[in-house]
Design a protein around this motif. Structure first.
Motif, PDB file in Angstrom:
ATOM      1  N   ASN A 109       0.862  -1.180   0.000  1.00 25.99           N
ATOM      2  CA  ASN A 109       0.000   0.000   0.000  1.00 25.99           C
ATOM      3  C   ASN A 109       0.900   1.232   0.000  1.00 25.99           C
ATOM      4  O   ASN A 109       1.788   1.349   0.847  1.00 25.99           O
ATOM      5  CB  ASN A 109      -0.917  -0.009   1.227  1.00 25.99           C
ATOM      6  CG  ASN A 109      -1.911   1.137   1.227  1.00 25.99           C
ATOM      7  OD1 ASN A 109      -1.560   2.279   1.491  1.00 25.99           O
ATOM      8  ND2 ASN A 109      -3.166   0.831   0.938  1.00 25.99           N
ATOM      9  N   PHE A 110       0.651   2.156  -0.939  1.00 22.81           N
ATOM     10  CA  PHE A 110       1.546   3.310  -1.079  1.00 22.81           C
ATOM     11  C   PHE A 110       1.625   4.133   0.198  1.00 22.81           C
ATOM     12  O   PHE A 110       2.708   4.581   0.603  1.00 22.81           O
ATOM     13  CB  PHE A 110       1.076   4.193  -2.240  1.00 22.81           C
ATOM     14  CG  PHE A 110       1.852   5.484  -2.358  1.00 22.81           C
ATOM     15  CD1 PHE A 110       3.153   5.477  -2.846  1.00 22.81           C
ATOM     16  CD2 PHE A 110       1.296   6.685  -1.966  1.00 22.81           C
ATOM     17  CE1 PHE A 110       3.879   6.656  -2.948  1.00 22.81           C
ATOM     18  CE2 PHE A 110       2.012   7.872  -2.054  1.00 22.81           C
ATOM     19  CZ  PHE A 110       3.311   7.857  -2.558  1.00 22.81           C
TER      20      PHE A 110
ATOM     21  N   ALA B 170      -7.310   7.508   5.492  1.00 25.09           N
ATOM     22  CA  ALA B 170      -7.428   6.309   6.333  1.00 25.09           C
ATOM     23  C   ALA B 170      -8.113   5.178   5.582  1.00 25.09           C
ATOM     24  O   ALA B 170      -7.711   4.010   5.684  1.00 25.09           O
ATOM     25  CB  ALA B 170      -8.198   6.645   7.614  1.00 25.09           C
ATOM     26  N   ALA B 171      -9.142   5.516   4.803  1.00 28.04           N
ATOM     27  CA  ALA B 171      -9.827   4.488   4.019  1.00 28.04           C
ATOM     28  C   ALA B 171      -8.907   3.931   2.935  1.00 28.04           C
ATOM     29  O   ALA B 171      -8.882   2.717   2.689  1.00 28.04           O
ATOM     30  CB  ALA B 171     -11.097   5.071   3.395  1.00 28.04           C
ATOM     31  N   ALA B 172      -8.139   4.813   2.279  1.00 27.62           N
ATOM     32  CA  ALA B 172      -7.221   4.355   1.233  1.00 27.62           C
ATOM     33  C   ALA B 172      -6.112   3.477   1.809  1.00 27.62           C
ATOM     34  O   ALA B 172      -5.614   2.577   1.126  1.00 27.62           O
ATOM     35  CB  ALA B 172      -6.616   5.563   0.514  1.00 27.62           C
ATOM     36  N   ALA B 173      -5.723   3.748   3.050  1.00 27.84           N
ATOM     37  CA  ALA B 173      -4.688   2.945   3.708  1.00 27.84           C
ATOM     38  C   ALA B 173      -5.259   1.706   4.393  1.00 27.84           C
ATOM     39  O   ALA B 173      -4.511   0.978   5.071  1.00 27.84           O
ATOM     40  CB  ALA B 173      -3.938   3.796   4.726  1.00 27.84           C
ATOM     41  N   LYS B 174      -6.574   1.480   4.233  1.00 27.64           N
ATOM     42  CA  LYS B 174      -7.249   0.336   4.840  1.00 27.64           C
ATOM     43  C   LYS B 174      -7.156   0.372   6.370  1.00 27.64           C
ATOM     44  O   LYS B 174      -7.007  -0.652   7.027  1.00 27.64           O
ATOM     45  CB  LYS B 174      -6.675  -0.979   4.313  1.00 27.64           C
ATOM     46  CG  LYS B 174      -6.825  -1.136   2.801  1.00 27.64           C
ATOM     47  CD  LYS B 174      -6.232  -2.446   2.312  1.00 27.64           C
ATOM     48  CE  LYS B 174      -6.393  -2.575   0.803  1.00 27.64           C
ATOM     49  NZ  LYS B 174      -5.796  -3.829   0.268  1.00 27.64           N
ATOM     50  N   ARG B 175      -7.245   1.584   6.903  1.00 27.75           N
ATOM     51  CA  ARG B 175      -7.254   1.776   8.347  1.00 27.75           C
ATOM     52  C   ARG B 175      -8.495   2.557   8.777  1.00 27.75           C
ATOM     53  O   ARG B 175      -8.488   3.220   9.811  1.00 27.75           O
ATOM     54  CB  ARG B 175      -5.993   2.541   8.782  1.00 27.75           C
ATOM     55  CG  ARG B 175      -4.693   1.807   8.573  1.00 27.75           C
ATOM     56  CD  ARG B 175      -4.566   0.627   9.517  1.00 27.75           C
ATOM     57  NE  ARG B 175      -3.252   0.024   9.479  1.00 27.75           N
ATOM     58  CZ  ARG B 175      -2.884  -0.923   8.642  1.00 27.75           C
ATOM     59  NH1 ARG B 175      -3.770  -1.394   7.761  1.00 27.75           N
ATOM     60  NH2 ARG B 175      -1.662  -1.413   8.657  1.00 27.75           N
TER      61      ARG B 175
ATOM     62  N   GLN C 269      -2.233   5.627  13.224  1.00 28.78           N
ATOM     63  CA  GLN C 269      -2.862   4.456  12.617  1.00 28.78           C
ATOM     64  C   GLN C 269      -2.094   3.933  11.400  1.00 28.78           C
ATOM     65  O   GLN C 269      -2.102   2.734  11.137  1.00 28.78           O
ATOM     66  CB  GLN C 269      -4.310   4.781  12.206  1.00 28.78           C
ATOM     67  CG  GLN C 269      -5.240   5.024  13.375  1.00 28.78           C
ATOM     68  CD  GLN C 269      -5.416   3.804  14.248  1.00 28.78           C
ATOM     69  OE1 GLN C 269      -5.360   2.677  13.777  1.00 28.78           O
ATOM     70  NE2 GLN C 269      -5.626   4.018  15.541  1.00 28.78           N
ATOM     71  N   ILE C 270      -1.451   4.813  10.643  1.00 31.18           N
ATOM     72  CA  ILE C 270      -0.784   4.382   9.408  1.00 31.18           C
ATOM     73  C   ILE C 270       0.718   4.224   9.582  1.00 31.18           C
ATOM     74  O   ILE C 270       1.419   3.931   8.613  1.00 31.18           O
ATOM     75  CB  ILE C 270      -1.064   5.362   8.257  1.00 31.18           C
ATOM     76  CG1 ILE C 270      -0.457   6.743   8.541  1.00 31.18           C
ATOM     77  CG2 ILE C 270      -2.552   5.476   7.983  1.00 31.18           C
ATOM     78  CD1 ILE C 270      -0.613   7.730   7.402  1.00 31.18           C
TER      79      ILE C 270
END
Length: 264
Positions: A17-18, A58-63, A131-132
């Motif tokens: 994930n970028f 956060a959604a793009a990072a799956k968090r 979170q990320i």
């Protein structure tokens, strides 16, 4: 001897994930520049837009789920309370509503919206970074940039201790429920169930601290030589450097423009 397992530790960590794969310092740089920019623009539309942007990241990072589970409490509790206080007790030219010492004015509503938006976007940036970003990666990069390994261990140990205490408390509370002790209900009942847990938690934390100190001595943690690490991060790619540079340049221009405005 099969070296396949050993070679896995010699490869840079890659999550696919970028956002998650970005360098921790780059993420801190971008989020800090974005969060501080709202204080210079001082517009609640912009601050609320940043908050929505952090949710999207956060959604793009799956968090999304762990991020929003913490973030909504900040938004509902602190931001809403701050808005109500600012709106109800700020003097203005026109009074919309008055009850005793409470007087709602346009200036109060505007100031309340700005205050709430700034709290939401700045807390959103901080929660998103937590979170990320894995703390061991952040500490690793800070140590590579010259921070003492002793200080880096203190930071990492503090975050890890919070996680360990949370897990220990959950385990003890589950064991209490298995014994038939009521742990759900009102605040008083929850307090009565939680207070006895504090003793085992504190004793467990002391025991863990002693075990960690023994393990550190066995691994020559205090040796003056350069320390090795099983963690390897990828080199910062060019596009990530450009992205960080753009954020820094825009923030610098924003600060310069605001300073010029103040002087004039």
């Amino acid at each position: 001897m099969d070296w396949t397992f050993a070679r896995e530790y010699l490869k840079p960590r890659h999550k696919g994930n970028f956002i998650l794969d970005m360098n921790p310092v780059s993420k801190a740089n971008i989020l800090l520049a974005a969060a501080l920019s709202a204080f210079f623009i001082f517009n609640y539309y912009y601050a609320f837009a940043l908050s929505l942007g952090f949710i999207g990241i956060a959604a793009a990072a799956k968090r999304f789920k762990p991020f929003i589970s913490i973030y909504w409490k900040i938004a509902v509790c602190f931001a809403s309370l701050l808005f109500l206080v600012r709106a109800a007790f700020t003097n203005g030219t026109e009074v919309f509503f008055q009850l005793g010492g409470i007087h709602v004015t346009p200036e109060g509503i505007h100031l309340g919206l700005i205050s709430a938006a700034l709290v939401m976007e700045f807390s959103g940036a901080f929660i998103l970074f937590i979170q990320i970003t894995e703390m061991e990666e952040l500490v690793y990069m800070l140590e590579k940039k010259g921070m003492s390994h002793t200080f880096s261990y203190i930071i990492l140990s503090a975050f890890q201790t919070i996680t360990d205490l949370s897990q220990s408390a959950k385990t003890i509370m589950d064991s209490q429920r298995c014994r038939g002790i009521e742990t759900e209900g009102g605040i008083r009942k929850r307090a009565q169930a939680f207070i006895p847990v504090l003793g085992p938690l504190v004793l467990g934390a002391i025991a863990n601290a002693e075990e960690k100190s023994i393990a550190m001595d066995a691994r020559a943690f205090s040796a003056p030589n350069e320390h090795s690490s099983l963690l390897i991060l990828r080199a910062v790619p060019l596009r990530e450097r450009i992205l960080v540079g753009v954020f820094d340049a825009v923030f610098l221009l924003l600060v310069i423009g605001r300073v010029i405005t103040w002087i004039q």
